[in-house]
Design a protein around this motif. Sequence first.
Motif, PDB file in Angstrom:
ATOM      1  N   LEU A 140       0.820  -1.212   0.000  1.00 14.77           N
ATOM      2  CA  LEU A 140       0.000   0.000   0.000  1.00 14.77           C
ATOM      3  C   LEU A 140       0.855   1.264   0.000  1.00 14.77           C
ATOM      4  O   LEU A 140       0.535   2.236  -0.702  1.00 14.77           O
ATOM      5  CB  LEU A 140      -0.921   0.009   1.232  1.00 14.77           C
ATOM      6  N   GLU A 141       1.959   1.250   0.730  1.00 16.34           N
ATOM      7  CA  GLU A 141       2.780   2.455   0.830  1.00 16.34           C
ATOM      8  C   GLU A 141       3.621   2.711  -0.421  1.00 16.34           C
ATOM      9  O   GLU A 141       4.266   3.755  -0.522  1.00 16.34           O
ATOM     10  CB  GLU A 141       3.683   2.370   2.051  1.00 16.34           C
ATOM     11  N   MET A 142       3.620   1.778  -1.367  1.00 19.05           N
ATOM     12  CA  MET A 142       4.367   1.951  -2.611  1.00 19.05           C
ATOM     13  C   MET A 142       3.475   1.725  -3.828  1.00 19.05           C
ATOM     14  O   MET A 142       3.951   1.333  -4.892  1.00 19.05           O
ATOM     15  CB  MET A 142       5.542   0.979  -2.643  1.00 19.05           C
ATOM     16  N   GLN A 143       2.184   1.980  -3.673  1.00 16.01           N
ATOM     17  CA  GLN A 143       1.251   1.669  -4.752  1.00 16.01           C
ATOM     18  C   GLN A 143       1.481   2.522  -5.998  1.00 16.01           C
ATOM     19  O   GLN A 143       1.066   2.150  -7.098  1.00 16.01           O
ATOM     20  CB  GLN A 143      -0.180   1.859  -4.264  1.00 16.01           C
ATOM     21  N   GLN A 151      12.578  -4.642  -0.800  1.00 17.55           N
ATOM     22  CA  GLN A 151      12.147  -3.943   0.419  1.00 17.55           C
ATOM     23  C   GLN A 151      13.097  -4.338   1.547  1.00 17.55           C
ATOM     24  O   GLN A 151      13.169  -5.500   1.933  1.00 17.55           O
ATOM     25  CB  GLN A 151      10.707  -4.340   0.772  1.00 17.55           C
ATOM     26  N   SER A 173      12.788   4.592  -3.092  1.00 14.53           N
ATOM     27  CA  SER A 173      12.043   5.394  -2.135  1.00 14.53           C
ATOM     28  C   SER A 173      12.386   4.926  -0.728  1.00 14.53           C
ATOM     29  O   SER A 173      13.058   3.904  -0.542  1.00 14.53           O
ATOM     30  CB  SER A 173      10.534   5.274  -2.388  1.00 14.53           C
ATOM     31  N   ARG A 175      10.564   4.749   3.403  1.00 16.76           N
ATOM     32  CA  ARG A 175       9.365   4.880   4.224  1.00 16.76           C
ATOM     33  C   ARG A 175       9.744   4.684   5.691  1.00 16.76           C
ATOM     34  O   ARG A 175      10.717   4.008   6.010  1.00 16.76           O
ATOM     35  CB  ARG A 175       8.309   3.837   3.821  1.00 16.76           C
ATOM     36  N   TRP A 179       6.113   8.763   8.243  1.00 17.29           N
ATOM     37  CA  TRP A 179       5.550   8.867   6.894  1.00 17.29           C
ATOM     38  C   TRP A 179       4.237   8.099   6.815  1.00 17.29           C
ATOM     39  O   TRP A 179       3.274   8.565   6.197  1.00 17.29           O
ATOM     40  CB  TRP A 179       6.528   8.321   5.854  1.00 17.29           C
ATOM     41  N   ARG A 180       4.197   6.923   7.417  1.00 19.13           N
ATOM     42  CA  ARG A 180       2.981   6.110   7.364  1.00 19.13           C
ATOM     43  C   ARG A 180       1.834   6.792   8.111  1.00 19.13           C
ATOM     44  O   ARG A 180       0.684   6.726   7.677  1.00 19.13           O
ATOM     45  CB  ARG A 180       3.272   4.728   7.934  1.00 19.13           C
ATOM     46  N   ASP A 183       0.638   9.466   5.818  1.00 18.25           N
ATOM     47  CA  ASP A 183      -0.154   8.922   4.721  1.00 18.25           C
ATOM     48  C   ASP A 183      -1.568   8.600   5.190  1.00 18.25           C
ATOM     49  O   ASP A 183      -2.548   8.860   4.466  1.00 18.25           O
ATOM     50  CB  ASP A 183       0.526   7.662   4.180  1.00 18.25           C
ATOM     51  N   ARG A 196      -5.948   7.239  -2.007  1.00 18.11           N
ATOM     52  CA  ARG A 196      -5.339   8.284  -1.179  1.00 18.11           C
ATOM     53  C   ARG A 196      -4.663   9.366  -2.012  1.00 18.11           C
ATOM     54  O   ARG A 196      -3.634   9.912  -1.627  1.00 18.11           O
ATOM     55  CB  ARG A 196      -4.321   7.687  -0.190  1.00 18.11           C
TER      56      ARG A 196
END
Length: 234
Positions: A140-143, A151, A173, A175, A179-180, A183, A196
């Motif tokens: 989700l954080e890299m969609q 990762q 990138s 994270r 940051w989460r 987001d 989002r």
Amino acid sequence: MAIRWPLVIRRTHKWLALIVGVQVLLWTLTGFYMVAVHIDIIHGDDLVRPPVVAPIDLASFVPPARIVQSAPDASEIRLQRFMDQPVWRAQTPGGPRLFDAGSGQPIPDLSEAQIRAAARRIYSGTGDIVAARLLTTAPLEMQARKPPYWQIEFDAWNRPTLYLSPQTGELISRRHALWRVFDFAWMLHIMDYDDRSDVNNPLLRVATWSALAMALAGAWLLLWSFPRRRKKKA
């Protein structure tokens, strides 16, 4: 029958407050978080080391034309460093490819050990690597980024995570926990619970106009509540 406007507006204000009041509170809380935490911290700039710039002797390297022969569909050829080794980087439709700058030989996709070594060189913290995964499905954080990529998670309170290219080891990138949280706050703020990213979605527009109507009704009631002077009879 005459319309009792104060009563109508009071009830309108009450029901609008009940419907959009929670969202107005969320706008306030999430907006406060997004301005209280500096954007450079959210971006995770402090998680990575600045790149080291060092002179390169081009005389001992194969010319770019040699790389073009090996990668004729490349749209860009540029010289860079990987793990202190000068390499030619060719951007092809299938993704970037690395070639040894001295011999011109292609460098295969990096192993997990090489990716771990690259991540340690990039990461500015002291924590150990706790997980390394080659992802073919975007989390989700890299969609917004198309896999595959590595990762790499490090041991720290804010769960710093680096995403690296499997072909070049370059940082894609980063994270971390703040940051989460940002987001998640952004999702609540713009009311886009899927991607989002849509800041003009119908749900947000309805909530915004409803909040404006609530504020205008409240302002009218405030002005109406002030005592008014009555004209004296002649």
